[in-house]
Design a protein around this motif. Structure first.
Motif, PDB file in Angstrom:
ATOM      1  N   ALA A   1     -10.621   7.321   5.349  1.00  0.00           N
ATOM      2  CA  ALA A   1     -11.718   6.696   5.103  1.00  0.00           C
ATOM      3  C   ALA A   1     -12.598   6.550   6.594  1.00  0.00           C
ATOM      4  CB  ALA A   1     -11.955   6.199   4.099  1.00  0.00           C
ATOM      5  N   LYS A   2     -10.999   5.726   6.970  1.00  0.00           N
ATOM      6  CA  LYS A   2     -11.942   5.011   8.781  1.00  0.00           C
ATOM      7  C   LYS A   2     -11.984   6.044   9.468  1.00  0.00           C
ATOM      8  CE  LYS A   2      -9.381   1.202   7.884  1.00  0.00           C
ATOM      9  NZ  LYS A   2      -8.106   0.506   8.039  1.00  0.00           N
TER      10      LYS A   2
ATOM     11  N   THR B   1      -5.438   7.852   2.303  1.00  0.00           N
ATOM     12  CA  THR B   1      -7.021   7.545   2.090  1.00  0.00           C
ATOM     13  C   THR B   1      -7.458   6.934   2.831  1.00  0.00           C
ATOM     14  OG1 THR B   1      -5.770   8.923  -0.221  1.00  0.00           O
ATOM     15  CG2 THR B   1      -8.763   7.417   0.397  1.00  0.00           C
ATOM     16  N   ASP B   2      -6.887   6.318   3.242  1.00  0.00           N
ATOM     17  CA  ASP B   2      -7.839   4.880   3.848  1.00  0.00           C
ATOM     18  C   ASP B   2      -8.180   5.147   5.377  1.00  0.00           C
ATOM     19  OD1 ASP B   2      -8.707   2.519   4.227  1.00  0.00           O
ATOM     20  OD2 ASP B   2      -6.720   1.794   5.655  1.00  0.00           O
ATOM     21  N   ARG B   3      -7.044   5.837   5.707  1.00  0.00           N
ATOM     22  CA  ARG B   3      -7.272   6.545   6.703  1.00  0.00           C
ATOM     23  C   ARG B   3      -7.762   7.967   7.335  1.00  0.00           C
ATOM     24  NH1 ARG B   3      -2.610   9.927  10.404  1.00  0.00           N
ATOM     25  NH2 ARG B   3      -3.728  10.121  12.120  1.00  0.00           N
TER      26      ARG B   3
ATOM     27  N   MET C   1       0.586  -1.146   0.052  1.00  0.00           N
ATOM     28  CA  MET C   1       0.251  -0.554   0.035  1.00  0.00           C
ATOM     29  C   MET C   1       1.019   1.486   0.074  1.00  0.00           C
ATOM     30  SD  MET C   1      -3.008   0.870   2.385  1.00  0.00           S
ATOM     31  CE  MET C   1      -4.511  -0.137   1.950  1.00  0.00           C
TER      32      MET C   1
ATOM     33  N   GLU D   1      -2.146   5.696  -0.620  1.00  0.00           N
ATOM     34  CA  GLU D   1      -3.492   5.112  -0.382  1.00  0.00           C
ATOM     35  C   GLU D   1      -3.250   4.740   1.215  1.00  0.00           C
ATOM     36  OE1 GLU D   1      -2.764   1.699  -4.065  1.00  0.00           O
ATOM     37  OE2 GLU D   1      -1.815   1.364  -2.151  1.00  0.00           O
TER      38      GLU D   1
END
Length: 108
Positions: free
Chosen positions: A12-13, A8-10, A1, A5
């Motif tokens: 989103a969470k 972006t994931d962090r 990752m 990414e």
């Protein structure tokens, strides 16, 4: 990752958590911090302003807001917020943030 990414994931969470608990100041701060870490200071500003309005004595939120305002070119707003953060640092006996803020304000 990739780092992008992961950011972006962090985000989103953190956004999901804040949407579930919109009145929770820590979930909102976590979201703001995720935006800052991703370099999206403009998005962080909105959340930090709301936090500072709700918690005028939350020094860390004020410091982060001031730094985000600086990075988005809003120097005068940043200076005002950072001066308030300095007052909080002095009143709350936080020496390291006080020193950091004094130095930062000298440069403005």
């Amino acid at each position: 990752m990739t780092p992008s990414e992961m950011n972006t994931d962090r985000i989103a969470k953190a956004l999901e958590l804040w949407n579930r608990f919109p009145d929770n100041d820590l979930s909102r701060f976590n979201l703001a911090q995720a935006y800052v870490d991703a370099g999206d200071h403009a998005q962080a500003v909105d959340h930090l302003r709301a936090l500072c309005a709700r918690k005028p004595d939350w020094m860390v939120a004020h410091i982060l807001l001031g730094k985000c305002l600086l990075s988005t070119g809003r120097r005068d707003d940043a200076k005002r917020i950072l001066q308030h953060a300095l007052q909080l640092a002095v009143a709350q006996h936080h020496d390291d943030p006080r020193k950091e803020l004094e130095e930062l304000l000298r440069t403005l």
